[in-house]
Design a protein around this motif. Sequence first.
Motif, PDB file in Angstrom:
ATOM      1  N   GLU A  96      79.243  11.942  27.484  1.00 37.70           N
ATOM      2  CA  GLU A  96      78.561  12.688  28.533  1.00 37.70           C
ATOM      3  C   GLU A  96      77.144  13.067  28.116  1.00 37.70           C
ATOM      4  OE1 GLU A  96      81.201  15.927  29.026  1.00 37.70           O
ATOM      5  OE2 GLU A  96      82.787  14.690  29.901  1.00 37.70           O
ATOM      6  N   GLU A  97      76.967  13.379  26.825  1.00 43.03           N
ATOM      7  CA  GLU A  97      75.638  13.760  26.353  1.00 43.03           C
ATOM      8  C   GLU A  97      74.671  12.583  26.400  1.00 43.03           C
ATOM      9  OE1 GLU A  97      76.103  15.409  22.487  1.00 43.03           O
ATOM     10  OE2 GLU A  97      77.210  17.146  23.190  1.00 43.03           O
ATOM     11  N   LEU A  98      75.164  11.398  26.057  1.00 41.81           N
ATOM     12  CA  LEU A  98      74.280  10.242  26.028  1.00 41.81           C
ATOM     13  C   LEU A  98      73.897   9.761  27.427  1.00 41.81           C
ATOM     14  CD1 LEU A  98      75.765   8.124  23.117  1.00 41.81           C
ATOM     15  CD2 LEU A  98      73.672   9.469  23.123  1.00 41.81           C
ATOM     16  N   GLU A  99      74.754   9.957  28.394  1.00 40.52           N
ATOM     17  CA  GLU A  99      74.429   9.535  29.755  1.00 40.52           C
ATOM     18  C   GLU A  99      73.259  10.327  30.308  1.00 40.52           C
ATOM     19  OE1 GLU A  99      77.982   9.911  32.031  1.00 40.52           O
ATOM     20  OE2 GLU A  99      78.859   8.071  31.247  1.00 40.52           O
ATOM     21  N   ASN A 100      73.151  11.587  29.956  1.00 49.73           N
ATOM     22  CA  ASN A 100      72.109  12.459  30.494  1.00 49.73           C
ATOM     23  C   ASN A 100      70.942  12.644  29.533  1.00 49.73           C
ATOM     24  OD1 ASN A 100      73.803  12.836  32.706  1.00 49.73           O
ATOM     25  ND2 ASN A 100      74.825  14.554  31.709  1.00 49.73           N
ATOM     26  N   PHE A 101      70.930  11.923  28.443  1.00 50.34           N
ATOM     27  CA  PHE A 101      69.912  12.108  27.410  1.00 50.34           C
ATOM     28  C   PHE A 101      68.703  11.223  27.690  1.00 50.34           C
ATOM     29  CE2 PHE A 101      68.155  11.551  23.101  1.00 50.34           C
ATOM     30  CZ  PHE A 101      68.018  12.880  22.753  1.00 50.34           C
ATOM     31  N   GLU A 102      67.523  11.801  27.595  1.00 51.65           N
ATOM     32  CA  GLU A 102      66.287  11.058  27.789  1.00 51.65           C
ATOM     33  C   GLU A 102      65.487  11.103  26.500  1.00 51.65           C
ATOM     34  OE1 GLU A 102      63.988  12.207  31.163  1.00 51.65           O
ATOM     35  OE2 GLU A 102      65.736  12.289  32.482  1.00 51.65           O
ATOM     36  N   VAL A 103      64.932   9.970  26.139  1.00 52.08           N
ATOM     37  CA  VAL A 103      64.126   9.883  24.930  1.00 52.08           C
ATOM     38  C   VAL A 103      62.661   9.922  25.326  1.00 52.08           C
ATOM     39  CG1 VAL A 103      63.562   8.444  22.938  1.00 52.08           C
ATOM     40  CG2 VAL A 103      65.896   8.501  23.801  1.00 52.08           C
ATOM     41  N   GLU A 104      61.930  10.807  24.692  1.00 47.23           N
ATOM     42  CA  GLU A 104      60.509  10.917  24.960  1.00 47.23           C
ATOM     43  C   GLU A 104      59.755  10.401  23.745  1.00 47.23           C
ATOM     44  OE1 GLU A 104      59.344  14.820  26.144  1.00 47.23           O
ATOM     45  OE2 GLU A 104      60.998  14.998  27.562  1.00 47.23           O
ATOM     46  N   VAL A 105      58.857   9.460  23.969  1.00 45.90           N
ATOM     47  CA  VAL A 105      58.097   8.862  22.880  1.00 45.90           C
ATOM     48  C   VAL A 105      56.612   9.086  23.156  1.00 45.90           C
ATOM     49  CG1 VAL A 105      57.588   6.720  21.658  1.00 45.90           C
ATOM     50  CG2 VAL A 105      59.872   7.105  22.564  1.00 45.90           C
ATOM     51  N   ASP A 106      55.933   9.598  22.163  1.00 49.22           N
ATOM     52  CA  ASP A 106      54.488   9.791  22.281  1.00 49.22           C
ATOM     53  C   ASP A 106      53.794   8.567  21.713  1.00 49.22           C
ATOM     54  OD1 ASP A 106      54.825  12.294  23.349  1.00 49.22           O
ATOM     55  OD2 ASP A 106      54.800  13.294  21.399  1.00 49.22           O
ATOM     56  N   VAL A 107      53.133   7.819  22.577  1.00 50.62           N
ATOM     57  CA  VAL A 107      52.402   6.638  22.153  1.00 50.62           C
ATOM     58  C   VAL A 107      50.926   6.973  22.190  1.00 50.62           C
ATOM     59  CG1 VAL A 107      51.914   4.217  22.626  1.00 50.62           C
ATOM     60  CG2 VAL A 107      54.181   5.145  23.102  1.00 50.62           C
ATOM     61  N   PRO A 108      50.282   6.951  21.036  1.00 50.72           N
ATOM     62  CA  PRO A 108      48.850   7.274  21.057  1.00 50.72           C
ATOM     63  C   PRO A 108      48.071   6.146  21.735  1.00 50.72           C
ATOM     64  CG  PRO A 108      49.513   6.567  18.866  1.00 50.72           C
ATOM     65  CD  PRO A 108      50.760   6.670  19.696  1.00 50.72           C
ATOM     66  N   GLU A 109      47.029   6.531  22.434  1.00 50.01           N
ATOM     67  CA  GLU A 109      46.213   5.537  23.123  1.00 50.01           C
ATOM     68  C   GLU A 109      45.370   4.785  22.098  1.00 50.01           C
ATOM     69  OE1 GLU A 109      43.931   6.901  26.408  1.00 50.01           O
ATOM     70  OE2 GLU A 109      45.489   8.278  27.064  1.00 50.01           O
ATOM     71  N   ARG A 110      45.224   3.487  22.346  1.00 52.06           N
ATOM     72  CA  ARG A 110      44.419   2.679  21.448  1.00 52.06           C
ATOM     73  C   ARG A 110      42.957   2.955  21.696  1.00 52.06           C
ATOM     74  NH1 ARG A 110      45.525  -3.450  21.954  1.00 52.06           N
ATOM     75  NH2 ARG A 110      46.026  -2.813  24.047  1.00 52.06           N
ATOM     76  N   GLU A 111      42.265   3.072  20.604  1.00 50.95           N
ATOM     77  CA  GLU A 111      40.830   3.253  20.733  1.00 50.95           C
ATOM     78  C   GLU A 111      40.186   1.887  20.836  1.00 50.95           C
ATOM     79  OE1 GLU A 111      39.181   5.590  17.634  1.00 50.95           O
ATOM     80  OE2 GLU A 111      40.771   7.073  17.739  1.00 50.95           O
ATOM     81  N   LEU A 112      39.409   1.708  21.851  1.00 46.10           N
ATOM     82  CA  LEU A 112      38.703   0.453  22.017  1.00 46.10           C
ATOM     83  C   LEU A 112      37.366   0.566  21.312  1.00 46.10           C
ATOM     84  CD1 LEU A 112      39.440  -0.339  25.765  1.00 46.10           C
ATOM     85  CD2 LEU A 112      40.549  -1.281  23.751  1.00 46.10           C
ATOM     86  N   GLY A 113      37.151  -0.317  20.374  1.00 44.55           N
ATOM     87  CA  GLY A 113      35.901  -0.316  19.634  1.00 44.55           C
ATOM     88  C   GLY A 113      34.844  -1.088  20.399  1.00 44.55           C
ATOM     89  N   PRO A 114      33.832  -1.459  19.687  1.00 44.01           N
ATOM     90  CA  PRO A 114      32.774  -2.251  20.341  1.00 44.01           C
ATOM     91  C   PRO A 114      33.329  -3.609  20.750  1.00 44.01           C
ATOM     92  CG  PRO A 114      32.432  -2.156  17.972  1.00 44.01           C
ATOM     93  CD  PRO A 114      33.561  -1.229  18.286  1.00 44.01           C
ATOM     94  N   PRO A 115      32.697  -4.268  21.692  1.00 43.22           N
ATOM     95  CA  PRO A 115      33.209  -5.565  22.127  1.00 43.22           C
ATOM     96  C   PRO A 115      33.179  -6.568  20.977  1.00 43.22           C
ATOM     97  CG  PRO A 115      31.047  -5.152  23.070  1.00 43.22           C
ATOM     98  CD  PRO A 115      31.470  -3.893  22.397  1.00 43.22           C
ATOM     99  N   LYS A 116      34.132  -7.492  21.019  1.00 44.55           N
ATOM    100  CA  LYS A 116      34.256  -8.504  19.974  1.00 44.55           C
ATOM    101  C   LYS A 116      33.678  -9.814  20.490  1.00 44.55           C
ATOM    102  CE  LYS A 116      37.142  -5.788  17.675  1.00 44.55           C
ATOM    103  NZ  LYS A 116      36.726  -4.461  17.885  1.00 44.55           N
TER     104      LYS A 116
END
Length: 191
Positions: A96-116
């Motif tokens: 029952e716990e796993l059915e209602n369990f939500e996983v939250e993941v923090d994904v850091p945003e990629r920094e875009l450098g100068p154009p390649k």
Amino acid sequence: MDYANRGRPPQKKKPQKKRTSKSRAKAPARPAVPWWLVILAIVLVVALVLGLRFISGKGEQQAQQPSAQPLPQQQTTAEDSEALPEKPEERWQYIEELENFEVEVDVPERELGPPKLMQCGSFRREADAQTLKAQIAMVGLEAQVRATNGSNGLWYRVILGPYETKRDAERDRHKLQRAQVFGCQIWNWNL
């Protein structure tokens, strides 16, 4: 002279010595086995056999003869079966716990450098740069030829891009490597 067909030289015969009765008498006699060693071997073999019988359990079965009287069997009645407790119902909480369990993941945003930008060649003659540009066009990519004045003269560079990420530039470089165009390098360049 033929050495292969030449026979062996005749061997000299050695004189044979006659055996005398003295040489027969000097034959070594076998030592007799002591009687105590024979008895010890017999005792050890018997002990081994008895030990193996005891381990296998046959010795105990012969010692305990089954009794001639059969044991009385317990008769089960309906009352006895009702006296048993009911089988408990299994309760699993984690399902029952796993059915209602939500996983939250923090994904850091990629920094875009100068154009390649990817440079695949630099030539003194414009015709050579145009030839490489045509090879790249056969792969399905669009290249540019740019003239650059440097400290050592005029150079014609063959470049691709700009690319937002290095992964995009790597993807195109692998396409070029499969088409036998090598030497392309990815650099951070500002337009």
